[in-house]
Design a protein around this motif. Structure first.
Motif, PDB file in Angstrom:
ATOM      1  N   ASP A 191      16.993  28.546  85.562  1.00 11.21           N
ATOM      2  CA  ASP A 191      17.047  29.177  86.878  1.00 11.21           C
ATOM      3  C   ASP A 191      16.571  30.627  86.845  1.00 11.21           C
ATOM      4  N   VAL A 192      15.901  31.038  85.749  1.00 11.28           N
ATOM      5  CA  VAL A 192      15.460  32.426  85.646  1.00 11.28           C
ATOM      6  C   VAL A 192      14.225  32.665  86.519  1.00 11.28           C
ATOM      7  N   ASP A 193      14.013  33.932  86.883  1.00 13.35           N
ATOM      8  CA  ASP A 193      12.859  34.301  87.695  1.00 13.35           C
ATOM      9  C   ASP A 193      11.617  34.517  86.850  1.00 13.35           C
ATOM     10  N   TYR A 194      11.832  34.982  85.628  1.00 15.06           N
ATOM     11  CA  TYR A 194      10.680  35.147  84.740  1.00 15.06           C
ATOM     12  C   TYR A 194      11.130  35.074  83.289  1.00 15.06           C
ATOM     13  N   ALA A 195      10.146  34.911  82.414  1.00 13.91           N
ATOM     14  CA  ALA A 195      10.414  34.797  80.979  1.00 13.91           C
ATOM     15  C   ALA A 195       9.633  35.859  80.222  1.00 13.91           C
ATOM     16  N   LYS A 253      16.797  37.491  87.431  1.00 13.89           N
ATOM     17  CA  LYS A 253      17.226  36.905  86.173  1.00 13.89           C
ATOM     18  C   LYS A 253      16.006  36.608  85.298  1.00 13.89           C
ATOM     19  N   PHE A 254      16.128  36.916  84.004  1.00 13.85           N
ATOM     20  CA  PHE A 254      15.014  36.618  83.101  1.00 13.85           C
ATOM     21  C   PHE A 254      15.542  36.152  81.751  1.00 13.85           C
ATOM     22  N   ALA A 255      14.683  35.445  81.040  1.00 17.06           N
ATOM     23  CA  ALA A 255      15.017  34.931  79.717  1.00 17.06           C
ATOM     24  C   ALA A 255      14.129  35.597  78.684  1.00 17.06           C
ATOM     25  N   LEU A 276       5.138  27.882  76.699  1.00 12.72           N
ATOM     26  CA  LEU A 276       6.562  28.119  76.509  1.00 12.72           C
ATOM     27  C   LEU A 276       7.149  28.843  77.708  1.00 12.72           C
ATOM     28  N   GLY A 277       6.420  29.853  78.213  1.00  6.15           N
ATOM     29  CA  GLY A 277       6.882  30.549  79.411  1.00  6.15           C
ATOM     30  C   GLY A 277       7.063  29.616  80.581  1.00  6.15           C
ATOM     31  N   ILE A 302       8.374  36.597  76.461  1.00  2.36           N
ATOM     32  CA  ILE A 302       8.181  35.994  75.149  1.00  2.36           C
ATOM     33  C   ILE A 302       7.682  37.077  74.206  1.00  2.36           C
ATOM     34  N   ILE A 303       8.442  37.384  73.169  1.00  2.00           N
ATOM     35  CA  ILE A 303       8.119  38.465  72.242  1.00  2.00           C
ATOM     36  C   ILE A 303       7.514  37.889  70.968  1.00  2.00           C
ATOM     37  N   ASN A 304       6.338  38.372  70.618  1.00  2.00           N
ATOM     38  CA  ASN A 304       5.684  37.995  69.368  1.00  2.00           C
ATOM     39  C   ASN A 304       5.819  39.159  68.393  1.00  2.00           C
ATOM     40  N   ALA A 305       6.803  39.064  67.513  1.00  2.00           N
ATOM     41  CA  ALA A 305       7.081  40.162  66.587  1.00  2.00           C
ATOM     42  C   ALA A 305       5.957  40.347  65.577  1.00  2.00           C
ATOM     43  N   GLN A 306       5.299  39.266  65.211  1.00  2.00           N
ATOM     44  CA  GLN A 306       4.228  39.353  64.214  1.00  2.00           C
ATOM     45  C   GLN A 306       3.035  40.139  64.766  1.00  2.00           C
ATOM     46  N   ARG A 307       2.656  39.873  65.996  1.00  2.00           N
ATOM     47  CA  ARG A 307       1.522  40.562  66.603  1.00  2.00           C
ATOM     48  C   ARG A 307       1.923  41.886  67.260  1.00  2.00           C
ATOM     49  N   GLY A 308       3.210  42.079  67.489  1.00  2.00           N
ATOM     50  CA  GLY A 308       3.652  43.265  68.192  1.00  2.00           C
ATOM     51  C   GLY A 308       3.228  43.245  69.645  1.00  2.00           C
ATOM     52  N   SER A 309       3.527  42.150  70.313  1.00  2.00           N
ATOM     53  CA  SER A 309       3.116  42.003  71.706  1.00  2.00           C
ATOM     54  C   SER A 309       4.174  41.230  72.483  1.00  2.00           C
ATOM     55  N   ALA A 310       4.081  41.319  73.803  1.00  2.00           N
ATOM     56  CA  ALA A 310       5.007  40.596  74.674  1.00  2.00           C
ATOM     57  C   ALA A 310       4.217  39.925  75.791  1.00  2.00           C
ATOM     58  N   SER A 311       4.613  38.721  76.153  1.00  2.00           N
ATOM     59  CA  SER A 311       3.992  37.979  77.243  1.00  2.00           C
ATOM     60  C   SER A 311       5.026  37.713  78.320  1.00  2.00           C
ATOM     61  N   LEU A 312       4.579  37.748  79.558  1.00  2.00           N
ATOM     62  CA  LEU A 312       5.442  37.499  80.710  1.00  2.00           C
ATOM     63  C   LEU A 312       4.913  36.321  81.520  1.00  2.00           C
ATOM     64  N   ARG A 313       5.808  35.454  81.948  1.00  2.00           N
ATOM     65  CA  ARG A 313       5.460  34.372  82.864  1.00  2.00           C
ATOM     66  C   ARG A 313       6.547  34.311  83.930  1.00  2.00           C
ATOM     67  N   SER A 314       6.165  34.022  85.173  1.00  2.00           N
ATOM     68  CA  SER A 314       7.154  34.061  86.255  1.00  2.00           C
ATOM     69  C   SER A 314       6.946  32.929  87.251  1.00  2.00           C
ATOM     70  N   ARG A 315       7.954  32.765  88.107  1.00  2.00           N
ATOM     71  CA  ARG A 315       7.828  31.858  89.232  1.00  2.00           C
ATOM     72  C   ARG A 315       6.765  32.404  90.188  1.00  2.00           C
ATOM     73  N   LYS A 316       6.185  31.525  91.010  1.00  2.00           N
ATOM     74  CA  LYS A 316       5.061  31.910  91.861  1.00  2.00           C
ATOM     75  C   LYS A 316       5.372  33.090  92.770  1.00  2.00           C
ATOM     76  N   GLU A 317       6.613  33.196  93.226  1.00  2.00           N
ATOM     77  CA  GLU A 317       6.968  34.247  94.177  1.00  2.00           C
ATOM     78  C   GLU A 317       7.350  35.561  93.491  1.00  2.00           C
ATOM     79  N   VAL A 318       7.366  35.595  92.178  1.00  2.00           N
ATOM     80  CA  VAL A 318       7.808  36.775  91.432  1.00  2.00           C
ATOM     81  C   VAL A 318       6.604  37.442  90.766  1.00  2.00           C
ATOM     82  N   ASP A 319       6.405  38.731  91.071  1.00  2.00           N
ATOM     83  CA  ASP A 319       5.281  39.489  90.524  1.00  2.00           C
ATOM     84  C   ASP A 319       5.750  40.287  89.312  1.00  2.00           C
ATOM     85  N   ILE A 320       5.251  39.906  88.143  1.00  2.00           N
ATOM     86  CA  ILE A 320       5.652  40.603  86.917  1.00  2.00           C
ATOM     87  C   ILE A 320       4.516  41.476  86.362  1.00  2.00           C
TER      88      ILE A 320
END
Length: 282
Positions: free
Chosen positions: A222-226, A200-202, A213-214, A228-246
């Protein structure tokens, strides 16, 4: 000998810049950059320098070997995407520590007296690896956001970290209040999905404070990872729970990072064409 130091434009990158300038008894030309502009700097910006230091960011192996054939070179990095470069004698690499801590250890081993910066290096390490075992590491990144790279660098070159000054503590408190309100509002707009692996992700659109924020999303849902989309910069960031490799999600999309914190470029129009058609101006 003239030295150029190319480093990432974040807390870990500026931490390296502070340590290099504190250690070397010579002028250092520091260039803060991101992955999108690294190639251009290496292609066009090294002519006047005999020594090159690169930290918290890595060029391609072909570029690295070309530089090494022409200049005195030291690369210090900790991202999984650059692990293959560790075979070179001029590379210091470990995914277990941030670049600032690796730089501190390397410079210390070379005989430079920078012991006053050890706690600073460990503070940056706590934030950059997203360990969050000490409260001042998040606050240190907030101070960087408030000061900007140049002011932050000058502040800690003038006085090694021994805790925040009273005026800095006030600034951080005000920033904490602002960020808390910002994250509460952003959290209301998350959308939840399930990926092909059943995780599950947000997803949320945001332009600032992506790390915090992540983490806020992970802690408060209860999501496994998040994502976060930055439309202005054209980039995406990922953050996850310790056991989840993103990290592999980022690598597959032309980025990189760590197990629990990664990112990648996102060169799409975010549905802008469809929006303009819908409102009748395209």
């Amino acid at each position: 000998m003239s030295t150029i130091h190319i480093t990432h434009n974040d807390l870990d990158g500026v931490g390296c810049a502070i340590l290099v300038k504190a250690a070397l008894n010579e002028p250092v030309h520091t260039v803060f950059t991101d992955h999108d502009h690294l190639d251009a700097i290496i292609e066009n910006g090294l002519t006047d320098f005999s020594s090159v230091i690169i930290t918290d960011i890595a060029p391609s192996e072909a570029q690295l070997e070309r530089i090494a054939g022409e200049k005195e070179l030291l690369l210090i990095d900790h991202h999984k995407s650059s692990e293959d470069l560790a075979k070179h004698p001029f590379v210091v690499h470990s995914i277990e520590k941030c670049a600032t801590l690796l730089t501190y250890e390397k410079l210390s081993s070379m005989g430079h007296d920078i012991a006053a910066y050890e706690d600073f290096a460990r503070c940056v390490n706590d934030f950059d690896l997203w360990l969050l075992k000490r409260p001042d590491s998040l606050q240190m990144n907030m101070l960087l956001t408030l000061y900007g790279l140049d002011r932050f660098e000058k502040r800690f070159l003038a006085e090694p970290y021994k805790g925040f000054k009273p005026e800095e503590t006030l600034l951080i408190e005000l920033e904490q209040e602002r960020r808390h309100s910002y994250m509460q509002n952003a959290f209301k707009n998350i959308r939840r999905f399930t990926d092909p692996d059943g995780q599950k992700f947000a997803v949320v659109f945001a332009e600032t404070n992506t790390s915090e924020l992540g983490n806020y999303i992970i802690v408060n849902s209860d999501v496994d990872y998040a994502l976060i989309i930055n439309a202005q910069r054209g980039s995406a960031s990922l953050r996850s729970r310790k056991e989840v490799d993103i990290s592999q999600i980022a690598v597959r999309n032309g980025g990189g990072g760590h197990k629990n914190a990664a990112g990648f470029p996102l060169k799409v129009d975010f549905g802008l064409t469809e929006i303009l058609k819908k409102i009748g101006i395209a």
